[in-house]
Design an enzyme around this catalytic site. Structure first.
Site, short mmCIF file in Angstrom:
data_model
loop_
_atom_site.label_atom_id
_atom_site.label_comp_id
_atom_site.label_asym_id
_atom_site.label_seq_id
_atom_site.Cartn_x
_atom_site.Cartn_y
_atom_site.Cartn_z
N ASN A 1 2.34 -2.49 -3.95
CA ASN A 1 1.05 -1.61 -4.26
C ASN A 1 0.54 -2.51 -5.52
O ASN A 1 1.25 -2.93 -6.46
CB ASN A 1 1.26 -0.31 -4.86
CG ASN A 1 0.70 0.42 -4.47
OD1 ASN A 1 -0.40 1.23 -3.25
ND2 ASN A 1 0.09 0.86 -5.01
N HIS B 1 -7.20 9.22 19.94
CA HIS B 1 -6.46 10.07 19.98
C HIS B 1 -6.80 10.87 18.93
O HIS B 1 -6.82 12.33 18.97
CB HIS B 1 -4.88 9.36 19.22
CG HIS B 1 -4.15 10.45 18.48
ND1 HIS B 1 -4.63 11.17 17.79
CD2 HIS B 1 -3.07 10.34 18.21
CE1 HIS B 1 -3.65 11.23 16.67
NE2 HIS B 1 -2.51 11.39 18.09
N ASN B 2 -7.71 10.44 17.86
CA ASN B 2 -8.17 11.64 16.39
C ASN B 2 -8.98 12.66 17.29
O ASN B 2 -9.88 13.28 16.83
CB ASN B 2 -8.63 10.34 15.52
CG ASN B 2 -7.17 10.41 14.74
OD1 ASN B 2 -6.37 10.17 14.92
ND2 ASN B 2 -7.69 9.94 13.31
N SER C 1 -0.25 7.86 13.94
CA SER C 1 -0.19 9.13 13.48
C SER C 1 0.64 9.88 13.79
O SER C 1 2.13 9.89 14.10
CB SER C 1 -1.11 9.62 14.89
OG SER C 1 -0.94 11.23 15.44
N GLU D 1 -7.82 14.96 19.43
CA GLU D 1 -7.09 16.43 18.16
C GLU D 1 -8.62 16.92 18.24
O GLU D 1 -8.02 18.40 17.89
CB GLU D 1 -6.53 14.94 16.72
CG GLU D 1 -5.86 15.65 16.50
CD GLU D 1 -5.43 15.25 14.69
OE1 GLU D 1 -5.05 13.55 15.35
OE2 GLU D 1 -6.05 15.17 13.57
N ARG E 1 -38.61 11.19 36.25
CA ARG E 1 -38.65 10.05 35.96
C ARG E 1 -39.56 8.81 37.08
O ARG E 1 -40.77 7.92 36.09
CB ARG E 1 -37.74 9.53 35.82
CG ARG E 1 -36.80 9.90 35.03
CD ARG E 1 -35.63 9.44 35.01
NE ARG E 1 -35.56 8.38 33.71
CZ ARG E 1 -35.06 6.49 34.41
NH1 ARG E 1 -35.16 7.10 36.05
NH2 ARG E 1 -34.90 5.80 34.12
N LYS F 1 -5.91 4.65 18.67
CA LYS F 1 -5.62 6.15 17.73
C LYS F 1 -7.04 6.47 17.88
O LYS F 1 -6.93 7.74 16.90
CB LYS F 1 -5.36 5.30 16.39
CG LYS F 1 -5.40 5.75 14.91
CD LYS F 1 -3.92 7.14 15.24
CE LYS F 1 -3.87 8.28 14.19
NZ LYS F 1 -4.40 8.24 13.48
N ASN G 1 -6.56 3.40 9.76
CA ASN G 1 -7.11 3.90 10.76
C ASN G 1 -8.47 2.95 10.62
O ASN G 1 -9.34 3.17 9.88
CB ASN G 1 -8.05 5.62 10.75
CG ASN G 1 -6.73 6.40 11.73
OD1 ASN G 1 -5.88 5.99 11.87
ND2 ASN G 1 -6.83 7.69 10.40
N GLY H 1 0.92 -1.36 -0.19
CA GLY H 1 0.13 -0.18 0.15
C GLY H 1 0.59 1.33 -0.29
O GLY H 1 1.77 1.19 0.81
N LEU H 2 0.82 1.65 -1.31
CA LEU H 2 2.55 2.91 -1.13
C LEU H 2 1.65 3.99 -1.28
O LEU H 2 2.02 4.85 -2.43
CB LEU H 2 3.30 2.71 -2.53
CG LEU H 2 4.22 0.93 -1.84
CD1 LEU H 2 5.00 0.47 -3.19
CD2 LEU H 2 4.74 1.17 -0.48
P1 2AM Z 1 -4.00 2.10 -5.36
O1 2AM Z 1 -2.52 2.41 -5.58
O2 2AM Z 1 -3.81 0.77 -6.42
O3 2AM Z 1 -5.24 2.32 -5.59
C1 2AM Z 1 -4.47 4.47 -0.34
O4 2AM Z 1 -5.38 4.15 -1.48
C2 2AM Z 1 -4.41 2.83 -1.15
O5 2AM Z 1 -4.78 1.70 -0.72
C3 2AM Z 1 -3.41 2.82 -2.38
O6 2AM Z 1 -1.91 2.49 -2.30
C4 2AM Z 1 -4.24 1.62 -2.62
O7 2AM Z 1 -3.82 1.42 -3.60
C5 2AM Z 1 -4.70 1.31 -1.84
N1 2AM Z 1 -5.65 0.53 -2.27
C6 2AM Z 1 -6.94 1.23 -2.26
N2 2AM Z 1 -7.87 -0.04 -2.42
C7 2AM Z 1 -7.05 -0.68 -2.31
C8 2AM Z 1 -7.87 -2.93 -2.84
N3 2AM Z 1 -9.13 -3.12 -3.07
N4 2AM Z 1 -6.98 -3.29 -3.37
C9 2AM Z 1 -5.67 -2.68 -2.86
N5 2AM Z 1 -5.03 -1.70 -1.83
C10 2AM Z 1 -6.13 -0.75 -2.30
#
Ligand code: 2AM
Length: 513
Positions: free
Chosen positions: A67, A223-224, A165, A227, A484, A220, A139, A44-45
């Site tokens: 990714n 925490h939000n 965070s 925030e 009541r 977390k 999150n 997940g990049l």
């Molecule tokens: P992507 O670049 O292929 O869209 C934030 O959106 C991250 O979550 C991104 O790295 C995105 O990948 C990933 N993501 C969102 N939906 C996804 C899914 N159904 N399967 C895999 N990665 C997903």
């Protein structure tokens, strides 16, 4: 092989698409390098994922990255090259990605919460083996984490839900991390987390094993929520100083910068000072005055308030901050209403600017204590309900750096819980109690001044009402209970004798006629 010769040039090029190379995978690695596995993987990049991966690589832990959309893999590999030939290796397919990681394998996921997490788990789990571990760094709603942890356990896999965070900056240079779930999984990666997280002098790395199940996500989430409270209280301080005190942006910048040297020292006060210094590059004046007064949100604040209600814990300051975001969203309605309710809302009181600034500073600090007391009590109640055994002082410690609510103030919270781990409410810690007593006159002046001038201070007012309710030995709840019992025979207790009582209020009241 547990160590990875990250400085070896051949090794650096070998796995996958390291340092910008295209295509390939573990199969492309010459046989003699096949043992050169990476220490950890990250899937997940988007920006957070990229930054956390680069941070891990920079701390000397060779990392594999993956990714769904492969261009982001190449982008990350390119960044790793530019940011100092970091030991980061990109993979275009999940099998090569998983196989490039040393066993037991650990993969951190940073994908959108919800269905994407389930989809990514399915993709990864197809290639993982018994004892491997998945860490969700998003999150996520804590119950989703608990469901997944159980499902993973059935397949012999370990699972962690880890709140992270600090935004993009934090992820790259040191976030606050809140891992919960499998302790065994935490222990596999503790050495990495201790180095990757923010480092605070005298209090250590901003990470700790939070507890079982979804506790990391839950903490977390709160925490939000806290925030949200902090941001709202700062916004109200700004509103009172600007609308009643007539401070200019230049003065506001100075005031917040000055506040940031004292007890309010915090990331949010610091960035607030910066915001007031930015001129509009599209026209006259300051940028802050051109920003539309409509606050967005992603849901963790709402979840916090929902959980507070579920647990029957009063969290009026955090709720007020959420309500303020809802009301901010009604821009068109507010513009229309402002025409209906036109008039001079100024009370005409003369305001001493220096005194006002000092009062608002104290009101902000006292309100903040109440807001944190509420957040901590939500966590405490959940910990009791779930048997998590959370250590509130430790949470305050790991929030001291890296995260959005980082503040010197958190050290005082940590010390309060160190003094008494069973503290019923932060307000009654002797130091906080004294601080509130010292500030309450100023706090009341600010709230009254705001009310008299038609300036809403929902967070500060909610905090003050919270304090004024909590500190009173007798509330008008006796009347509500009597009502009541009157209409619903709900019974009541008495102050002077034990037992449960019911009175025929209607009959008695009407028989007197
Ligand atoms: P992507 O670049 O292929 O869209 C934030 O959106 C991250 O979550 C991104 O790295 C995105 O990948 C990933 N993501 C969102 N939906 C996804 C899914 N159904 N399967 C895999 N990665 C997903």
């Amino acid at each position: 092989v547990r160590s990875f010769a990250s400085s070896h040039p051949d090794l650096r090029r070998s796995p996958g698409v390291a340092s910008g190379g295209a295509g390939g995978g573990i199969e492309a690695i010459p046989a003699r390098y096949k043992m050169a596995l990476t220490r950890i993987g990250l899937a997940g990049l988007a920006v957070m994922g990229q930054n956390l991966a680069l941070n891990i690589a920079e701390k000397g832990f060779p990392i594999s990255v993956y990714n769904r959309t492969t261009s982001k893999v190449d982008e990350t590999v390119q960044r790793a090259k530019l940011e100092g030939n970091l030991p980061l290796y990109g993979f275009h397919d999940p099998a090569s990605f998983v196989n490039s990681i040393q066993k037991p394998r650990v993969v951190i996921m940073l994908v959108k919460a919800g269905a994407p997490v389930d989809q990514t788990i399915a993709t990864l789990a197809a290639h993982l083996e018994q004892g491997d571990c998945i860490v969700d760094g998003g999150n996520e709603w804590y119950e989703n984490t608990e469901r997944r942890e159980k499902a993973m356990e059935e397949r012999g896999l370990l699972y962690l839900g880890m709140g992270v965070s600090g935004g993009e900056e934090g992820a790259r240079h040191g976030p606050s991390m809140m891992p919960g779930g499998s302790l065994e999984a935490y222990q596999y990666i503790e050495d990495i987390l201790l180095k990757v997280s923010a480092q605070v002098p005298d209090s250590g790395p901003c990470v700790t094993y939070i507890g079982k199940g979804g506790s990391g996500n839950f903490v977390k989430m709160v925490h939000n929520g806290i925030e949200y409270g902090d941001m709202q209280l700062i916004a109200e301080a700004y509103d009172v100083l600007k609308s009643v005190g007539k401070l200019t942006n230049g003065e506001l910048q100075q005031v917040f910068a000055e506040w940031n040297k004292g007890e309010l020292l915090s990331f949010l006060v610091e960035i607030t000072a910066d915001i007031f210094s930015i001129k509009d590059d599209q026209g006259e004046g300051y940028l802050v005055d051109k920003v539309l007064d409509k606050t967005g949100m992603k849901g963790t604040g709402k979840w916090t308030v929902q959980q507070a209600a579920e647990l029957s814990v009063a969290a009026p300051t955090i709720e007020a901050s959420l309500d303020s975001r809802f009301l901010s969203g009604l821009k068109d309605e507010r513009v229309a209403a402002s025409k209906i309710f036109q008039g001079d809302y100024s009370s005409g009181e003369t305001v001493n600017k220096a005194q006002l600034i000092e009062d608002v500073r104290k009101a902000l600090y006292a309100s903040k204590i109440c807001s944190y007391a509420q957040g901590m009590n939500i966590i405490k109640a959940k910990s009791t309900e779930k048997g998590w055994g959370l250590n509130l002082g430790e949470l305050a410690r790991i929030w001291k750096g890296g995260c959005i609510i980082r503040a010197s103030f958190l050290d005082r919270i940590k010390k309060a819980y160190d003094r008494n781990g069973e503290l019923a409410n932060l307000l009654i810690d002797p130091e906080f109690a004294q601080e509130i007593m010292d500030r309450q006159a100023a706090w009341r002046r600010v709230v009254c001044l705001a009310i008299n001038n038609g300036v809403s201070t929902p967070g500060m007012s909610a905090s003050l009402a919270y304090f004024d309710s909590y500190r009173r030995d007798r509330l008008p709840a006796n009347l509500v209970q009597a009502q009541r019992d009157y209409f619903g025979a709900h019974t009541y207790e008495r102050v002077d004798m034990p037992g449960s009582f019911h009175t025929e209020w209607y009959k008695i009241a009407n028989s007197k006629i």
